[in-house]
Motif scaffolding. Structure first.
Motif, PDB file in Angstrom:
ATOM      1  N   MET A   1       0.947  -0.910   0.015  1.00  0.00           N
ATOM      2  CA  MET A   1      -0.055  -0.090  -0.070  1.00  0.00           C
ATOM      3  C   MET A   1       0.756   1.178   0.094  1.00  0.00           C
ATOM      4  O   MET A   1       0.624   2.215  -0.789  1.00  0.00           O
ATOM      5  CB  MET A   1      -0.775  -0.088   1.186  1.00  0.00           C
ATOM      6  CG  MET A   1      -1.864   1.377   1.485  1.00  0.00           C
ATOM      7  SD  MET A   1      -2.842   1.597   0.013  1.00  0.00           S
ATOM      8  CE  MET A   1      -4.342   0.268   0.140  1.00  0.00           C
ATOM      9  N   ASN A   2       1.985   1.533   0.890  1.00  0.00           N
ATOM     10  CA  ASN A   2       2.901   2.534   1.033  1.00  0.00           C
ATOM     11  C   ASN A   2       3.462   3.170  -0.479  1.00  0.00           C
ATOM     12  O   ASN A   2       3.745   3.929  -0.672  1.00  0.00           O
ATOM     13  CB  ASN A   2       3.665   2.253   1.924  1.00  0.00           C
ATOM     14  CG  ASN A   2       3.172   2.567   3.482  1.00  0.00           C
ATOM     15  OD1 ASN A   2       2.144   3.086   3.469  1.00  0.00           O
ATOM     16  ND2 ASN A   2       3.703   2.057   4.211  1.00  0.00           N
ATOM     17  N   GLN A   3       3.719   1.898  -1.173  1.00  0.00           N
ATOM     18  CA  GLN A   3       4.353   2.161  -2.433  1.00  0.00           C
ATOM     19  C   GLN A   3       3.324   2.525  -3.363  1.00  0.00           C
ATOM     20  O   GLN A   3       3.786   3.113  -4.506  1.00  0.00           O
ATOM     21  CB  GLN A   3       4.991   0.843  -3.006  1.00  0.00           C
ATOM     22  CG  GLN A   3       6.377   0.493  -2.100  1.00  0.00           C
ATOM     23  CD  GLN A   3       6.950  -0.710  -2.517  1.00  0.00           C
ATOM     24  OE1 GLN A   3       6.377  -1.502  -3.282  1.00  0.00           O
ATOM     25  NE2 GLN A   3       8.209  -1.132  -1.979  1.00  0.00           N
ATOM     26  N   LEU A   4       1.841   2.603  -3.326  1.00  0.00           N
ATOM     27  CA  LEU A   4       0.979   2.906  -4.265  1.00  0.00           C
ATOM     28  C   LEU A   4       0.156   3.916  -3.811  1.00  0.00           C
ATOM     29  O   LEU A   4      -0.988   4.329  -4.527  1.00  0.00           O
ATOM     30  CB  LEU A   4       0.353   1.676  -4.433  1.00  0.00           C
ATOM     31  CG  LEU A   4       0.921   0.437  -5.063  1.00  0.00           C
ATOM     32  CD1 LEU A   4      -0.093  -0.782  -5.254  1.00  0.00           C
ATOM     33  CD2 LEU A   4       1.436   0.634  -6.523  1.00  0.00           C
ATOM     34  N   SER A   5       0.572   4.650  -2.664  1.00  0.00           N
ATOM     35  CA  SER A   5      -0.227   5.657  -2.179  1.00  0.00           C
ATOM     36  C   SER A   5       0.563   6.994  -1.618  1.00  0.00           C
ATOM     37  O   SER A   5       1.859   6.857  -1.565  1.00  0.00           O
ATOM     38  CB  SER A   5      -1.029   5.022  -1.212  1.00  0.00           C
ATOM     39  OG  SER A   5      -0.303   4.700   0.051  1.00  0.00           O
ATOM     40  N   TYR A  37      -1.123  14.464 -10.033  1.00  0.00           N
ATOM     41  CA  TYR A  37      -1.130  12.917 -10.284  1.00  0.00           C
ATOM     42  C   TYR A  37      -2.419  12.253 -10.957  1.00  0.00           C
ATOM     43  O   TYR A  37      -2.608  11.230 -11.027  1.00  0.00           O
ATOM     44  CB  TYR A  37      -0.726  12.108  -8.974  1.00  0.00           C
ATOM     45  CG  TYR A  37       0.577  12.502  -8.450  1.00  0.00           C
ATOM     46  CD1 TYR A  37       1.705  11.937  -9.088  1.00  0.00           C
ATOM     47  CD2 TYR A  37       0.929  13.151  -7.462  1.00  0.00           C
ATOM     48  CE1 TYR A  37       3.058  12.302  -8.762  1.00  0.00           C
ATOM     49  CE2 TYR A  37       2.007  13.701  -7.004  1.00  0.00           C
ATOM     50  CZ  TYR A  37       2.970  12.970  -7.570  1.00  0.00           C
ATOM     51  OH  TYR A  37       4.322  13.531  -7.199  1.00  0.00           O
ATOM     52  N   THR A  46     -10.650   6.699  -3.803  1.00  0.00           N
ATOM     53  CA  THR A  46      -9.268   7.320  -3.859  1.00  0.00           C
ATOM     54  C   THR A  46      -8.715   8.010  -2.986  1.00  0.00           C
ATOM     55  O   THR A  46      -7.680   8.206  -2.901  1.00  0.00           O
ATOM     56  CB  THR A  46      -9.367   8.169  -5.528  1.00  0.00           C
ATOM     57  OG1 THR A  46     -10.335   9.137  -4.974  1.00  0.00           O
ATOM     58  CG2 THR A  46      -9.866   7.329  -6.542  1.00  0.00           C
TER      59      THR A  46
END
Length: 81
Positions: A1-5, A37, A46
């Motif tokens: 999650m942290n790499q995509l948020s 973004y 989102t």
């Protein structure tokens, strides 16, 4: 999650209520990130609360709906300059 948020930490809690300045600056930041973004601003999909990811009391007294509503009202990036 942290790499995509993108996570945003707010300075408030059960005994420290969010200020008007916090809502103003947070909504500007959310709008800036949304524009940069190309992220649609939709609470629950989102834009997610911390407690939707892990069991926690976050965001506590913070109104994510208010931040997103304010961010949607900003029309252009010119408010950020």
């Amino acid at each position: 999650m942290n790499q995509l948020s993108i996570g945003i930490e707010h300075e408030c809690g059960p005994t420290t209520l969010p200020t008007e300045a916090l809502y103003q600056s947070s909504s500007l930041l959310v709008r800036y990130l949304s524009d940069k973004y190309l992220i649609p601003l939709e609470v629950g999909t989102t834009v997610r609360r911390h407690n939707q990811i892990v069991p926690t009391q976050c965001p506590g007294t913070l109104s994510v709906e208010r931040i997103v509503s304010m961010a949607v009202e900003y029309v252009t990036k010119q408010e950020f300059q």
